[in-house]
Design an enzyme around this catalytic site. Structure first.
Site, PDB file in Angstrom:
ATOM      1  N   HIS A 220      42.001  37.285  31.082  1.00 10.72           N
ATOM      2  CA  HIS A 220      41.861  38.685  30.660  1.00 10.72           C
ATOM      3  C   HIS A 220      40.397  38.969  30.383  1.00 10.72           C
ATOM      4  O   HIS A 220      39.701  39.564  31.204  1.00 10.72           O
ATOM      5  CB  HIS A 220      42.750  38.900  29.435  1.00 10.72           C
ATOM      6  CG  HIS A 220      42.881  40.309  28.957  1.00 10.72           C
ATOM      7  ND1 HIS A 220      42.284  41.373  29.584  1.00 10.72           N
ATOM      8  CD2 HIS A 220      43.555  40.828  27.892  1.00 10.72           C
ATOM      9  CE1 HIS A 220      42.590  42.487  28.931  1.00 10.72           C
ATOM     10  NE2 HIS A 220      43.361  42.181  27.898  1.00 10.72           N
ATOM     11  N   HIS A 259      43.755  41.653  40.817  1.00 12.57           N
ATOM     12  CA  HIS A 259      44.183  42.444  39.655  1.00 12.57           C
ATOM     13  C   HIS A 259      45.667  42.698  39.752  1.00 12.57           C
ATOM     14  O   HIS A 259      46.200  42.873  40.845  1.00 12.57           O
ATOM     15  CB  HIS A 259      43.433  43.775  39.591  1.00 12.57           C
ATOM     16  CG  HIS A 259      43.463  44.373  38.223  1.00 12.57           C
ATOM     17  ND1 HIS A 259      44.512  45.130  37.780  1.00 12.57           N
ATOM     18  CD2 HIS A 259      42.585  44.281  37.206  1.00 12.57           C
ATOM     19  CE1 HIS A 259      44.266  45.488  36.532  1.00 12.57           C
ATOM     20  NE2 HIS A 259      43.119  44.988  36.160  1.00 12.57           N
ATOM     21  N   ASP A 310      35.326  42.490  36.140  1.00  9.01           N
ATOM     22  CA  ASP A 310      34.563  41.334  35.656  1.00  9.01           C
ATOM     23  C   ASP A 310      33.570  40.780  36.653  1.00  9.01           C
ATOM     24  O   ASP A 310      32.742  39.951  36.288  1.00  9.01           O
ATOM     25  CB  ASP A 310      35.531  40.229  35.223  1.00  9.01           C
ATOM     26  CG  ASP A 310      36.020  40.445  33.810  1.00  9.01           C
ATOM     27  OD1 ASP A 310      35.193  40.801  32.975  1.00  9.01           O
ATOM     28  OD2 ASP A 310      37.225  40.288  33.560  1.00  9.01           O
TER      29      ASP A 310
HETATM   30  N1  ACO Z   1      41.060  33.848  43.219  1.00  8.70           N
HETATM   31  C1  ACO Z   1      41.832  33.183  44.107  1.00  8.70           C
HETATM   32  N2  ACO Z   1      43.111  33.489  44.336  1.00  8.70           N
HETATM   33  C2  ACO Z   1      43.654  34.477  43.604  1.00  8.70           C
HETATM   34  C3  ACO Z   1      42.910  35.198  42.663  1.00  8.70           C
HETATM   35  C4  ACO Z   1      41.576  34.840  42.467  1.00  8.70           C
HETATM   36  N3  ACO Z   1      40.814  35.477  41.575  1.00  8.70           N
HETATM   37  N4  ACO Z   1      43.693  36.142  42.101  1.00  8.70           N
HETATM   38  C5  ACO Z   1      44.896  36.010  42.677  1.00  8.70           C
HETATM   39  N5  ACO Z   1      44.857  35.016  43.575  1.00  8.70           N
HETATM   40  C6  ACO Z   1      45.962  34.566  44.429  1.00  8.70           C
HETATM   41  C7  ACO Z   1      46.872  33.638  43.637  1.00  8.70           C
HETATM   42  O1  ACO Z   1      46.484  32.285  43.748  1.00  8.70           O
HETATM   43  C8  ACO Z   1      48.189  33.902  44.294  1.00  8.70           C
HETATM   44  O2  ACO Z   1      48.243  33.221  45.512  1.00  8.70           O
HETATM   45  P1  ACO Z   1      49.576  32.454  45.959  1.00  8.70           P
HETATM   46  O3  ACO Z   1      50.602  33.535  46.080  1.00  8.70           O
HETATM   47  O4  ACO Z   1      49.186  31.822  47.238  1.00  8.70           O
HETATM   48  O5  ACO Z   1      49.869  31.503  44.850  1.00  8.70           O
HETATM   49  C9  ACO Z   1      48.138  35.399  44.628  1.00  8.70           C
HETATM   50  O6  ACO Z   1      46.747  35.700  44.745  1.00  8.70           O
HETATM   51  C10 ACO Z   1      48.763  36.281  43.560  1.00  8.70           C
HETATM   52  O7  ACO Z   1      48.237  35.885  42.297  1.00  8.70           O
HETATM   53  P2  ACO Z   1      48.945  36.183  40.902  1.00  8.70           P
HETATM   54  O8  ACO Z   1      48.363  35.307  39.853  1.00  8.70           O
HETATM   55  O9  ACO Z   1      50.413  36.178  41.078  1.00  8.70           O
HETATM   56  O10 ACO Z   1      48.530  37.680  40.653  1.00  8.70           O
HETATM   57  P3  ACO Z   1      48.502  38.364  39.256  1.00  8.70           P
HETATM   58  O11 ACO Z   1      48.782  39.797  39.475  1.00  8.70           O
HETATM   59  O12 ACO Z   1      49.338  37.680  38.243  1.00  8.70           O
HETATM   60  O13 ACO Z   1      46.991  38.081  38.826  1.00  8.70           O
HETATM   61  C11 ACO Z   1      44.952  38.084  37.762  1.00  8.70           C
HETATM   62  C12 ACO Z   1      46.105  38.952  38.283  1.00  8.70           C
HETATM   63  C13 ACO Z   1      45.472  37.200  36.598  1.00  8.70           C
HETATM   64  C14 ACO Z   1      43.838  38.991  37.263  1.00  8.70           C
HETATM   65  C15 ACO Z   1      44.450  37.179  38.917  1.00  8.70           C
HETATM   66  O14 ACO Z   1      44.039  37.949  40.022  1.00  8.70           O
HETATM   67  C16 ACO Z   1      43.333  36.248  38.464  1.00  8.70           C
HETATM   68  O15 ACO Z   1      43.603  35.166  37.930  1.00  8.70           O
HETATM   69  N6  ACO Z   1      42.036  36.661  38.673  1.00  8.70           N
HETATM   70  C17 ACO Z   1      40.935  35.873  38.202  1.00  8.70           C
HETATM   71  C18 ACO Z   1      40.695  36.155  36.709  1.00  8.70           C
HETATM   72  C19 ACO Z   1      40.024  37.498  36.468  1.00  8.70           C
HETATM   73  O16 ACO Z   1      39.145  37.907  37.220  1.00  8.70           O
HETATM   74  N7  ACO Z   1      40.464  38.148  35.389  1.00  8.70           N
HETATM   75  C20 ACO Z   1      39.949  39.445  34.993  1.00  8.70           C
HETATM   76  C21 ACO Z   1      40.983  40.492  35.277  1.00  8.70           C
HETATM   77  S1  ACO Z   1      40.412  42.088  34.885  1.00  8.70           S
HETATM   78  C22 ACO Z   1      40.542  42.186  33.181  1.00  8.70           C
HETATM   79  O17 ACO Z   1      41.366  41.620  32.535  1.00  8.70           O
HETATM   80  C23 ACO Z   1      39.525  42.944  32.539  1.00  8.70           C
END
Ligand code: ACO
Length: 375
Positions: A220, A259, A310
């Site tokens: 987050h 996201h 971010d």
């Molecule tokens: N890098 C690589 N792969 C990713 C990323 C990433 N940043 N984000 C999602 N994916 C991939 C996952 O590995 C997954 O792949 P799979 O289906 O092959 O396993 C797929 O995309 C879906 O990912 P989920 O985790 O199910 O998507 P979710 O909606 O839960 O995730 C989140 C959202 C937690 C923000 C995620 O994109 C992430 O971890 N990003 C990196 C952390 C980040 O940047 N956080 C800041 C968010 S903005 C904020 O809070 C202000």
């Protein structure tokens, strides 16, 4: 009992809110009807906080009145300063902030803490958060607290408190825009935590304490720190692509991408990308901007993912001279406006938030006396 579990409550509509609208397909973010791009262009953080709390933009008099009420609230009570002094120098800024907000509740009048009059608590927390972060940050470095400067606006004062120097007009504006962009984001995890707490008729300070604990997690609030780690992990621009590829090969997430709600570029990333470039040009240092552009290209090509807020915020803060471990506390400085607006809204139309779980554990086991149990 519902059969389907939406893991992570994805796409579950949990409540109605008039505060913030996100169009994840179009990449639009709207506070109280106003597009974030317009607010980032024309408004200030104080104006946006007023908008979130009162549901309308302030007149000049109303805005000046709000500023006048916020400024004296920057100063911390001596008891809180003494508490900050006693925290170990190793305390993380987010742990210190969460502890300080919780402690501040014990020093504030009860009527600023619950119900409609908790707007007083919203003002207090918004004004005091930068001072708390600044004092703890300076104390752990053996530096004296900075005197509060009532003549500076919120963003300029926050920059002064976090860096110990007054920013240029361009720098102050950059931080003001970053604060506007982070002020609210619908039912993100920390805001939801705040609303759950408020929905038990608990007080605003407890709700904000819950929110700070929730914001602390790297999925987050902590992602921009990790983005800067990636950018700094290479010796030159040419190495950044390989660094990203290595992480992807290890199935690591690249921070600053993806996201839950946006399926296209996060509009806040678009605005911060521009500020990262502008500040880089002004400082004669476009290293972070160049590397980020490259990271963007690679992650989009390899994973089809778009930047979130971010990705560029860390480079903006670094160019402003803000240390990495204050990035998440700075997020709280801005989001406290949204958290408190949501808590106020929750008090207006309160219903205890209490979902249900699908039970997947054993059932009908027979109790075995302890002396008869095997490991
Ligand atoms: N890098 C690589 N792969 C990713 C990323 C990433 N940043 N984000 C999602 N994916 C991939 C996952 O590995 C997954 O792949 P799979 O289906 O092959 O396993 C797929 O995309 C879906 O990912 P989920 O985790 O199910 O998507 P979710 O909606 O839960 O995730 C989140 C959202 C937690 C923000 C995620 O994109 C992430 O971890 N990003 C990196 C952390 C980040 O940047 N956080 C800041 C968010 S903005 C904020 O809070 C202000």
């Amino acid at each position: 009992m519902p059969e389907e579990v939406q893991k992570g409550l994805e796409d579950v509509v949990a409540l109605s809110s008039r505060i913030t609208f996100i169009d994840g397909k179009e990449g639009r973010l709207v506070y109280e009807g106003y597009d974030i791009r317009e607010l980032a262009e024309h408004s200030t953080f104080e104006e946006v906080a007023y908008l979130l709390w009162y549901g309308r933009l302030p007149t000049t008099t109303q805005l000046e009145d709000l500023r006048g009420r916020l400024r004296p609230l920057r100063t911390l009570p001596e008891e809180l300063r003494a508490l900050l002094d006693r925290l170990p120098a190793t305390a993380s800024p987010m742990d210190a902030l969460r502890t300080a907000v919780s402690a501040l509740a014990t020093l504030e009048p009860g009527e600023t803490r619950t119900g409609a009059s908790s707007i007083g608590g919203a003002l207090r927390l918004t004004a005091a958060l930068p001072t708390i972060i600044s004092e703890q940050h300076r104390r752990r470095q053996g530096l004296a607290p900075l005197p509060v400067r009532p003549e500076l606006d919120h963003a300029a004062h926050t920059l002064y408190q976090l860096t110990g120097r007054e920013g240029t007009p361009l720098e102050n504006r950059a931080l003001d825009v970053a604060l506007i962009l982070h002020a609210d984001h619908e039912l993100n995890a920390s805001t939801f935590a705040a609303r759950v707490t408020a929905s038990t008729l608990s007080d605003l300070y407890s709700a904000v304490t819950s929110a700070i604990g929730t914001l602390k997690g790297p999925l987050h609030g902590g992602a921009n720190e990790r983005v800067m780690e990636l950018l700094r992990s290479v010796a030159n621009d040419e190495e950044i692509e390989a660094a990203v590829q290595q992480r992807l090969a290890r199935h690591e997430r690249i921070m600053g991408f993806g996201h839950r709600v946006y399926k296209v570029e996060d509009p806040r990333a678009t605005i911060l990308r521009d500020w990262s470039r502008r500040l880089g040009e002004a400082a004669g240092n476009l290293t972070w901007y160049r590397r980020l552009r490259r990271v963007e290209e690679v992650v989009h090509r390899e994973k089809g993912l778009y930047p979130n807020v971010d990705l560029y915020s860390g480079s903006v803060y670094t160019l402003l001279g803000i240390p990495d471990d204050l990035f998440t506390p700075l997020f709280a400085v801005s989001r406290v406006a949204g958290w408190t607006a949501h808590v106020l809204e929750e008090y207006e139309d309160l219903r205890l938030i209490r979902p249900v779980a699908q039970y997947i554990g054993p059932n009908h086991l027979t109790y075995v006396p302890i002396e008869q149990r095997t490991a």
